[in-house]
Design an enzyme around this catalytic site. Structure first.
Site, PDB file in Angstrom:
ATOM      1  N   ASP A  72     -54.371  20.847   2.432  1.00  0.00           N
ATOM      2  CA  ASP A  72     -54.236  22.034   2.002  1.00  0.00           C
ATOM      3  C   ASP A  72     -55.475  22.755   2.629  1.00  0.00           C
ATOM      4  OD1 ASP A  72     -53.647  24.212   0.706  1.00  0.00           O
ATOM      5  OD2 ASP A  72     -55.402  23.847  -0.816  1.00  0.00           O
ATOM      6  N   SER A  94     -49.124  12.487  -0.373  1.00  0.00           N
ATOM      7  CA  SER A  94     -49.583  13.885  -0.726  1.00  0.00           C
ATOM      8  C   SER A  94     -50.397  13.799  -1.944  1.00  0.00           C
ATOM      9  CB  SER A  94     -48.370  14.916  -0.918  1.00  0.00           C
ATOM     10  OG  SER A  94     -48.648  16.109  -1.315  1.00  0.00           O
ATOM     11  N   GLY A 116     -50.594  12.496  -8.891  1.00  0.00           N
ATOM     12  CA  GLY A 116     -51.072  13.493  -9.590  1.00  0.00           C
ATOM     13  C   GLY A 116     -52.477  13.452  -9.804  1.00  0.00           C
ATOM     14  N   HIS A 128     -32.400   7.341   0.741  1.00  0.00           N
ATOM     15  CA  HIS A 128     -31.587   6.191   0.075  1.00  0.00           C
ATOM     16  C   HIS A 128     -30.421   5.713   0.957  1.00  0.00           C
ATOM     17  CE1 HIS A 128     -30.406   3.969  -3.320  1.00  0.00           C
ATOM     18  NE2 HIS A 128     -30.470   4.826  -4.353  1.00  0.00           N
ATOM     19  N   ASP A 183     -33.135   0.767  -0.655  1.00  0.00           N
ATOM     20  CA  ASP A 183     -32.311   0.858  -2.059  1.00  0.00           C
ATOM     21  C   ASP A 183     -33.704   0.809  -3.066  1.00  0.00           C
ATOM     22  OD1 ASP A 183     -33.372  -1.935  -2.683  1.00  0.00           O
ATOM     23  OD2 ASP A 183     -31.661  -2.326  -1.150  1.00  0.00           O
TER      24      ASP A 183
HETATM   25  N1  COA Z   1     -57.462  13.567  -9.309  1.00  0.00           N
HETATM   26  C1  COA Z   1     -58.711  13.359  -9.730  1.00  0.00           C
HETATM   27  N2  COA Z   1     -59.558  13.848  -8.622  1.00  0.00           N
HETATM   28  C2  COA Z   1     -59.353  13.891  -7.372  1.00  0.00           C
HETATM   29  C3  COA Z   1     -58.100  13.707  -7.088  1.00  0.00           C
HETATM   30  C4  COA Z   1     -57.028  13.262  -7.957  1.00  0.00           C
HETATM   31  N3  COA Z   1     -55.695  12.823  -7.599  1.00  0.00           N
HETATM   32  N4  COA Z   1     -57.974  13.714  -5.658  1.00  0.00           N
HETATM   33  C5  COA Z   1     -59.138  14.167  -5.126  1.00  0.00           C
HETATM   34  N5  COA Z   1     -60.052  14.192  -6.301  1.00  0.00           N
HETATM   35  C6  COA Z   1     -61.454  14.419  -6.259  1.00  0.00           C
HETATM   36  C7  COA Z   1     -62.006  13.632  -5.161  1.00  0.00           C
HETATM   37  O1  COA Z   1     -62.138  12.291  -5.653  1.00  0.00           O
HETATM   38  C8  COA Z   1     -63.177  14.450  -5.035  1.00  0.00           C
HETATM   39  O2  COA Z   1     -64.206  14.093  -6.023  1.00  0.00           O
HETATM   40  P1  COA Z   1     -65.832  14.439  -5.842  1.00  0.00           P
HETATM   41  O3  COA Z   1     -66.031  15.793  -5.384  1.00  0.00           O
HETATM   42  O4  COA Z   1     -66.325  14.054  -7.041  1.00  0.00           O
HETATM   43  O5  COA Z   1     -66.136  13.727  -4.523  1.00  0.00           O
HETATM   44  C9  COA Z   1     -62.681  15.954  -4.946  1.00  0.00           C
HETATM   45  O6  COA Z   1     -61.472  15.623  -5.844  1.00  0.00           O
HETATM   46  C10 COA Z   1     -62.399  16.546  -3.800  1.00  0.00           C
HETATM   47  O7  COA Z   1     -61.653  15.495  -2.961  1.00  0.00           O
HETATM   48  P2  COA Z   1     -60.918  15.937  -1.596  1.00  0.00           P
HETATM   49  O8  COA Z   1     -61.916  16.703  -0.703  1.00  0.00           O
HETATM   50  O9  COA Z   1     -59.881  16.771  -1.843  1.00  0.00           O
HETATM   51  O10 COA Z   1     -60.519  14.615  -0.880  1.00  0.00           O
HETATM   52  P3  COA Z   1     -59.386  13.652  -1.203  1.00  0.00           P
HETATM   53  O11 COA Z   1     -59.623  12.636   0.099  1.00  0.00           O
HETATM   54  O12 COA Z   1     -59.004  13.270  -2.529  1.00  0.00           O
HETATM   55  O13 COA Z   1     -58.066  14.408  -0.596  1.00  0.00           O
HETATM   56  C11 COA Z   1     -56.729  15.916   0.634  1.00  0.00           C
HETATM   57  C12 COA Z   1     -57.975  14.985   0.780  1.00  0.00           C
HETATM   58  C13 COA Z   1     -56.773  16.317   2.047  1.00  0.00           C
HETATM   59  C14 COA Z   1     -55.303  15.191   0.199  1.00  0.00           C
HETATM   60  C15 COA Z   1     -56.795  16.969  -0.215  1.00  0.00           C
HETATM   61  O14 COA Z   1     -58.100  17.631  -0.186  1.00  0.00           O
HETATM   62  C16 COA Z   1     -55.689  17.926  -0.215  1.00  0.00           C
HETATM   63  O15 COA Z   1     -55.840  19.065   0.607  1.00  0.00           O
HETATM   64  N6  COA Z   1     -54.656  17.855  -1.282  1.00  0.00           N
HETATM   65  C17 COA Z   1     -53.684  18.822  -1.284  1.00  0.00           C
HETATM   66  C18 COA Z   1     -52.467  18.159  -0.554  1.00  0.00           C
HETATM   67  C19 COA Z   1     -51.349  19.277  -0.741  1.00  0.00           C
HETATM   68  O16 COA Z   1     -51.390  20.167  -0.760  1.00  0.00           O
HETATM   69  N7  COA Z   1     -50.020  18.619  -1.091  1.00  0.00           N
HETATM   70  C20 COA Z   1     -48.688  19.370  -1.268  1.00  0.00           C
HETATM   71  C21 COA Z   1     -47.993  19.347  -0.280  1.00  0.00           C
HETATM   72  S1  COA Z   1     -46.782  20.154  -0.594  1.00  0.00           S
END
Ligand code: COA
Length: 467
Positions: free
Chosen positions: A334, A384, A409, A437, A441
């Site tokens: 994102d 994701s 999540g 699918h 499977d």
């Molecule tokens: N649950 C709890 N905490 C989470 C988490 C989760 N699932 N994912 C990330 N965090 C925490 C990280 O551990 C980090 O913590 P910190 O500040 O204590 O170090 C903080 O949130 C920021 O993490 P981030 O910089 O987002 O890194 P990441 O490696 O976990 O994720 C991306 C990287 C690129 C995946 C993420 O920034 C992103 O953009 N996610 C959105 C994806 C999206 O839009 N998906 C929808 C597609 S339709």
């Protein structure tokens, strides 16, 4: 629903004349100069005549990655009559796989924009006609004159290792007219908060900056304050779906035609939470941000070794399946420019630390709008992490031609009973897989997920299987 996931989405990159050049570690004026040598010499005697004082040169659409034959011009950043410098942004384009910014290889005046906005431009067909300055049809001669000191932000981009790029260190995006206004008002573009499309500084941002009284002293007449934003319209608004949204329409429509098997599970994250807190401090000392993702990605790769069908691609009519040798794990990001899915290449050969470094690099480039198509191309599996934003469950949708995707999540703290029946504090995360699918499977997905989950719940066990 993860309808926003789309293949190879936005990647603002720099390309010129069939040469694909990542912006990382390079400044675009240098790139433009390099390219100008080939472009101009190729055109010499074709589109220009040395005898004419101000020759017209036709700039053809360069390769915007993967030799895409056509792109849509999503936005012109210059208009006819504008004076541009070599390296100024000309337009934003969108192919089926990525987005890119096309830059001027010339100093000169824009005489004609050959293709309209929202229309299709063809590879190596005319895009812009320039009147070049000083009759510079001789590339070498022009080159000698092209040695202005690069702008501060460009110089920084040239010397800063990509993995250390701070989010704010990307080149400031602005049209030539806005750059001109900034120069006239003695405003450093890097100090201005951009509000334009794709993080671009627009004229109003400069005027707001000047009026905020926090900027440097400006010369020239006092500019009237910008008018307040109009109140929200009470009427419905109809607008065409174009550019990136159009790509999403196509990709997700294609994905929606594929019968997808969904599988969800709950993952005990206690050990990974503990491990991460230990490693995070160590790695942050070296400037590397360490989230859960590097471990989750590596666990995917280790599980794919045993379930290679999930790392395959199918042809459009699903008559052949290709088991991909490399684990190029895409990560939906994102970013201020929109959703991007770059991938960490050859995860099977990388350590968790190397994955973290690579993820940092991709995140920095994504945040700065500088991901080149090489980073978004050729993903074989996608993840994701919507939990980084919020949510507990998700339904990811496939990114064809790959056949599997996973979504995470948010890691939550919940009450849990341990093996002795005592209540304890537990960390859990939900994972949702989707698989094609037609070729996979459900049992295979379940087995893959179990193996992945076992690695994540017992990160120490990963050591045994790492090469
Ligand atoms: N649950 C709890 N905490 C989470 C988490 C989760 N699932 N994912 C990330 N965090 C925490 C990280 O551990 C980090 O913590 P910190 O500040 O204590 O170090 C903080 O949130 C920021 O993490 P981030 O910089 O987002 O890194 P990441 O490696 O976990 O994720 C991306 C990287 C690129 C995946 C993420 O920034 C992103 O953009 N996610 C959105 C994806 C999206 O839009 N998906 C929808 C597609 S339709």
């Amino acid at each position: 629903m993860f309808s926003a996931v789309r293949s190879g989405v936005r990647a603002a990159c720099r390309f010129h004349s069939g040469r694909r050049v990542s912006s990382v570690g390079l400044n675009h004026r240098v790139i433009a100069r390099e390219v100008q040598r080939s472009v101009v010499s190729r055109w010499r005697g074709v589109h220009t005549s040395p005898a004419i004082a101000s020759p017209l040169v036709t700039f053809n659409l360069p390769d915007v990655g993967e030799r895409m034959a056509t792109v849509v011009i999503t936005e012109w950043l210059v208009k006819e009559g504008d004076t541009v410098s070599m390296g100024d942004a000309l337009c934003e384009v969108q192919s089926d796989k990525s987005a890119a910014t096309v830059y001027s290889p010339y100093d000169g005046v824009v005489k004609e924009l050959v293709v309209e906005e929202e229309e299709t431009a063809h590879l190596e067909k005319p895009l812009v006609v320039f009147e070049v300055e000083d009759g510079a049809t001789g590339a070498e001669e022009h080159e000698l004159k092209q040695s202005p000191p690069p702008p501060a932000e460009s110089a920084a981009a040239e010397t800063t290792p990509p993995t250390q790029l701070p989010v704010s260190s990307g080149k400031v995006l602005a049209t030539p007219a806005v750059r001109h206004l900034a120069a006239e008002k003695e405003v450093n573009l890097a100090d201005v908060v951009p509000t334009g499309k794709g993080g671009r500084v627009v004229k109003e941002d400069i005027l707001n900056y000047i009026n905020s009284n926090t900027g440097p002293t400006v010369s020239g007449p006092v500019t009237p304050p910008p008018s307040p934003p109009s109140p929200p319209s009470a009427e419905d608004r109809v607008e065409p779906i174009t550019g990136f949204k159009l790509v999403m329409v196509r990709t997700m429509t294609e994905s929606g035609r594929i019968p997808q098997f969904g599988y969800k599970d709950e993952v005990d994250m206690n050990k990974l939470v503990e491990l991460r807190s230990l490693l995070k401090t160590r790695l942050s000392e070296g400037g590397v941000a360490f989230s859960y993702m590097p471990v989750l990605i590596k666990a995917v790769s280790l599980a794919l070794v045993h379930h290679p069908v999930l790392n395959s691609t199918v042809d459009p009519d699903c008559t052949t399946i290709t088991y991909r040798a490399d684990h190029n794990v895409g990560v939906a990001m994102d970013t201020p420019l929109g959703l991007i899915v770059p991938n960490v290449k050859r995860v099977q050969e990388k350590s968790v630390y190397e994955i973290a470094v690579e993820l940092n690099r991709l995140q920095s480039l994504g945040a700065a709008g500088q991901l080149p198509p090489v980073d978004t191309a050729d993903g074989t599996f996608s993840l994701s992490n919507i939990g980084a934003i919020g949510g507990t469950y998700a339904n990811p949708m496939l990114l064809p031609p790959s056949v599997a995707i996973g979504a995470f999540g948010r890691v939550k703290v919940v009450p849990r009973f341990d093996s002795e029946g005592d209540l304890e504090r537990g960390h859990v995360m939900h994972v949702s897989w989707a698989a094609d699918h037609r070729v996979i499977d459900g049992a295979e997905v379940a087995r893959f997920s179990n193996r992945w989950k076992n690695y994540v719940e017992n990160p120490a066990s990963m050591i045994l299987d790492m090469k």
